[in-house]
Design a protein around this motif. Sequence first.
Motif, PDB file in Angstrom:
ATOM      1  N   PRO A  26       0.860  -1.199   0.040  1.00  0.00           N
ATOM      2  CA  PRO A  26       0.067   0.041  -0.054  1.00  0.00           C
ATOM      3  C   PRO A  26       0.761   1.218  -0.187  1.00  0.00           C
ATOM      4  N   ARG A  27       0.414   2.235  -0.960  1.00  0.00           N
ATOM      5  CA  ARG A  27       1.174   3.593  -0.905  1.00  0.00           C
ATOM      6  C   ARG A  27       0.562   4.358   0.010  1.00  0.00           C
ATOM      7  N   ALA A  28       1.664   5.020   0.907  1.00  0.00           N
ATOM      8  CA  ALA A  28       1.188   6.039   1.828  1.00  0.00           C
ATOM      9  C   ALA A  28       2.209   6.886   2.249  1.00  0.00           C
ATOM     10  N   GLU A  29       2.008   8.219   2.169  1.00  0.00           N
ATOM     11  CA  GLU A  29       2.841   9.012   2.741  1.00  0.00           C
ATOM     12  C   GLU A  29       2.495   9.843   4.128  1.00  0.00           C
ATOM     13  N   HIS A  30       3.237   9.743   5.241  1.00  0.00           N
ATOM     14  CA  HIS A  30       3.045  10.067   6.651  1.00  0.00           C
ATOM     15  C   HIS A  30       1.459   9.644   6.736  1.00  0.00           C
ATOM     16  N   GLY A  31       0.918   8.634   6.594  1.00  0.00           N
ATOM     17  CA  GLY A  31      -0.199   8.019   7.068  1.00  0.00           C
ATOM     18  C   GLY A  31      -1.318   8.445   5.912  1.00  0.00           C
ATOM     19  N   LYS A  32      -0.929   9.146   4.945  1.00  0.00           N
ATOM     20  CA  LYS A  32      -2.028   9.566   3.809  1.00  0.00           C
ATOM     21  C   LYS A  32      -1.844   8.366   2.654  1.00  0.00           C
ATOM     22  N   ILE A  33      -3.006   8.553   1.875  1.00  0.00           N
ATOM     23  CA  ILE A  33      -3.125   7.656   0.823  1.00  0.00           C
ATOM     24  C   ILE A  33      -2.302   8.540  -0.298  1.00  0.00           C
ATOM     25  N   ALA A  34      -1.621   7.852  -1.039  1.00  0.00           N
ATOM     26  CA  ALA A  34      -0.744   8.821  -1.861  1.00  0.00           C
ATOM     27  C   ALA A  34      -0.956   7.998  -3.499  1.00  0.00           C
ATOM     28  N   PRO A  35      -1.790   8.126  -4.022  1.00  0.00           N
ATOM     29  CA  PRO A  35      -2.088   7.312  -5.378  1.00  0.00           C
ATOM     30  C   PRO A  35      -1.148   7.849  -6.438  1.00  0.00           C
ATOM     31  N   LYS A  36      -0.771   6.949  -7.273  1.00  0.00           N
ATOM     32  CA  LYS A  36      -0.065   7.275  -8.394  1.00  0.00           C
ATOM     33  C   LYS A  36      -0.875   8.017  -9.428  1.00  0.00           C
ATOM     34  N   VAL A  37      -2.395   7.576  -9.719  1.00  0.00           N
ATOM     35  CA  VAL A  37      -3.041   7.963 -10.802  1.00  0.00           C
ATOM     36  C   VAL A  37      -4.436   8.298  -9.891  1.00  0.00           C
ATOM     37  N   LEU A  38      -5.184   9.503 -10.020  1.00  0.00           N
ATOM     38  CA  LEU A  38      -6.402   9.596  -9.487  1.00  0.00           C
ATOM     39  C   LEU A  38      -7.257   9.839 -10.980  1.00  0.00           C
ATOM     40  N   ILE A  39      -8.290   8.931 -10.851  1.00  0.00           N
ATOM     41  CA  ILE A  39      -9.015   9.152 -12.049  1.00  0.00           C
ATOM     42  C   ILE A  39     -10.218   9.978 -11.859  1.00  0.00           C
ATOM     43  N   ILE A  40     -10.556  11.069 -12.786  1.00  0.00           N
ATOM     44  CA  ILE A  40     -11.673  12.031 -12.343  1.00  0.00           C
ATOM     45  C   ILE A  40     -12.643  11.812 -13.392  1.00  0.00           C
ATOM     46  N   SER A  41     -13.817  11.339 -12.731  1.00  0.00           N
ATOM     47  CA  SER A  41     -15.135  11.191 -13.789  1.00  0.00           C
ATOM     48  C   SER A  41     -16.071  12.266 -13.266  1.00  0.00           C
ATOM     49  N   VAL A  65     -11.075   0.069  -1.550  1.00  0.00           N
ATOM     50  CA  VAL A  65     -10.983   0.896  -0.440  1.00  0.00           C
ATOM     51  C   VAL A  65     -11.885   2.177  -0.827  1.00  0.00           C
ATOM     52  N   ASN A  66     -12.861   2.665   0.117  1.00  0.00           N
ATOM     53  CA  ASN A  66     -13.599   3.642  -0.185  1.00  0.00           C
ATOM     54  C   ASN A  66     -13.650   4.601   0.951  1.00  0.00           C
ATOM     55  N   VAL A  67     -13.014   5.998   0.650  1.00  0.00           N
ATOM     56  CA  VAL A  67     -12.780   7.147   1.404  1.00  0.00           C
ATOM     57  C   VAL A  67     -13.784   8.246   1.369  1.00  0.00           C
ATOM     58  N   SER A  68     -14.446   8.696   2.651  1.00  0.00           N
ATOM     59  CA  SER A  68     -15.284   9.693   2.623  1.00  0.00           C
ATOM     60  C   SER A  68     -14.439  11.063   3.159  1.00  0.00           C
ATOM     61  N   VAL A  79     -14.260   8.707  -2.350  1.00  0.00           N
ATOM     62  CA  VAL A  79     -13.091   8.451  -3.318  1.00  0.00           C
ATOM     63  C   VAL A  79     -12.739   6.943  -3.127  1.00  0.00           C
ATOM     64  N   HIS A  80     -12.614   6.230  -4.270  1.00  0.00           N
ATOM     65  CA  HIS A  80     -12.502   4.950  -4.295  1.00  0.00           C
ATOM     66  C   HIS A  80     -11.128   4.521  -4.841  1.00  0.00           C
ATOM     67  N   CYS A  81     -10.623   3.396  -4.234  1.00  0.00           N
ATOM     68  CA  CYS A  81      -9.015   3.271  -4.470  1.00  0.00           C
ATOM     69  C   CYS A  81      -8.970   1.649  -4.509  1.00  0.00           C
ATOM     70  N   LEU A  82      -7.791   1.043  -5.386  1.00  0.00           N
ATOM     71  CA  LEU A  82      -7.506  -0.185  -5.452  1.00  0.00           C
ATOM     72  C   LEU A  82      -6.781  -0.385  -3.870  1.00  0.00           C
ATOM     73  N   ALA A  83      -6.647  -1.882  -3.670  1.00  0.00           N
ATOM     74  CA  ALA A  83      -6.236  -2.043  -2.302  1.00  0.00           C
ATOM     75  C   ALA A  83      -4.910  -1.541  -2.014  1.00  0.00           C
ATOM     76  N   ASP A  84      -3.932  -1.443  -3.048  1.00  0.00           N
ATOM     77  CA  ASP A  84      -2.721  -0.948  -2.609  1.00  0.00           C
ATOM     78  C   ASP A  84      -2.499   0.593  -2.805  1.00  0.00           C
ATOM     79  N   HIS A  85      -3.590   1.247  -2.971  1.00  0.00           N
ATOM     80  CA  HIS A  85      -3.667   2.497  -3.055  1.00  0.00           C
ATOM     81  C   HIS A  85      -2.945   3.160  -4.331  1.00  0.00           C
ATOM     82  N   SER A  86      -2.564   2.537  -5.541  1.00  0.00           N
ATOM     83  CA  SER A  86      -1.850   2.914  -6.460  1.00  0.00           C
ATOM     84  C   SER A  86      -2.926   3.752  -7.413  1.00  0.00           C
TER      85      SER A  86
END
Length: 414
Positions: A26-41, A65-68, A79-86
Motif C-alpha cells: 500500500p502506498r502511503a505518505e505520512h499516513g495518507k493515501i498517495a495514489p499514483k493516478v487519480l481518475i476524475i469522472s 478502499v472507499n474514503v469519504s 473516493v474509491h481506491c485499489l487495495a494498494d492505493h496505487s
Amino acid sequence: MHLFPWAAAALLALCEAGQAAAASIPRAEHGKIAPKVLIISMFAPEADIWYANMPHSGLGDLLAVNVSTPGLSMLYPHVHCLADHSVCQVTVGEAEINAAASMMAVTLSTKFDLRKTYFLVAGIAGVSPKVSTLGGVALSRFVVQVALQYEFDAREMPKNFTSGYFSYGTLLPNEYPTTIYGTEVLEINEALRDIAYSYAAKAKLTDNSGAAEYRARYHAAGSAYASAAEPPSVVKCDSATSDVYYSGALLSEEFENVTEVWTNGTGEYCMTAQEDNATLEVLLRMAIEGIVDFSRVIVMRTGSDFDRPPPGVSAYQHLVILQQNGFLIAIDNIFQAGIEIVKGIVSNWDCTFKKGVKPTNYIGDIFGSLGGKPDFGPGSLTGGAGFKPDGKSGDLAKRGSMVKRGGFLPPVAR
C-alpha cells in the motif's frame, strides 16, 4: 553511457519487474493515501465503467478502499481506491460548480497526499466532425472556457456580427478579451500528453453499427467532415468548456474560432465538455501551494455525440430526436483508452513517472500563475515569477490603491 537497444529494453523490463513486485505494498505518505493516478469522472456512467472493468485489468478492484471526505458531492461522497492505493477514482459531479467544489474537497483533504499523483480527467464529450468521431478519443493540451463571454440572443445581435458571443472588454466577435478572469485558457504538459497518447493508441476501441450508420450521414459533407465518417481512433486536440449544452453548426464554429483566438492560433477545438476548466483551475491553485503538481495532469475526452448535425438534419433533430448511438461506445472507450494510460503510469512508475515528466511547453493559466511566460494572452502578471504560496505575493496594497481611486478595476485590462 550509450546502451545498445537490447540492453535498454532489458533495463526497462527489469524496472517494470521490480515495480510489479512492489505493487502489492500500500502506498502511503505520512499516513495518507498517495495514489499514483487519480481518475476524475463527472457522473455515474463514466465511473461505473471503471468499477466494472478494473478487476479484469490485472490491477485490482477499484472499490476495495472507499474514503469519504468533507465537501464531496452528495451523490458521490467517496473516493474509491485499489487495495494498494496505487490508483484512486473520484466522481466530481456534472458542470463547473460541482467539479470545482468536489476537486477542492479532494485536494484539501487531510486523507490524501497528492504531490506526486497523476490526474486523469476521463469523460465523454460532444465531438467536432472536423477532427474526430463518435467513440473517438481525444487528448488535450488546452482547455478553453469558451462561454465566458458577452452574449446576445442571435435574433438581437448587430447585423455585422457573425455570432451572438463576443469577448469581455471588446466590441466585436473573435477579438482577444481585454478583461481577463484567469480561467479562460489552461495549458497542460504537452510531453505528458504525448506519452498518454502513445499509451492510449494501443487500445482496441469499441464501435457499433448504429454509430457507424449515423457517421455515414457526414459523407455528404465531403472532405470537411471526413473524420466524422471514420471509425473511432485516438487523436490530439483540445477541449472547450461550457455549462450550456450547445448544439449546431453556428455555435460550434464560433467556439472553434474562440479556441483558436484565445490560444493565439495554437489550439484546435474538437471536444465539448462542462467541467474541464473548473477541474484544472482547482489543480492550478493547489499547485501554487505545493499540494499537487500541475505538470501531472491529463485530459481525455471521448465523443458521445457530434456538436453539429450532418447535412439535411436540423440542429434540433440532431440534438433530441435522432439516435446517434455514440453514448455507450464513448463510455466504453473511456476505459479502453484510459486503462492503457493508467497501466503505463503504474508499470513505469520508478522508471519514468515517479520523478515526473518535464514539460517542454508553458503550463498554467493566462495569468502566468505558476511562473513562466504564457504563450497566449497579454502576458504574465508577475513578470514570469509566478504567484507565491500562502498569499505571500500580496494583494492588500493593490486593493488599497483601488479603494483610493474610488472603485475596483477589472483583473487585467489591455
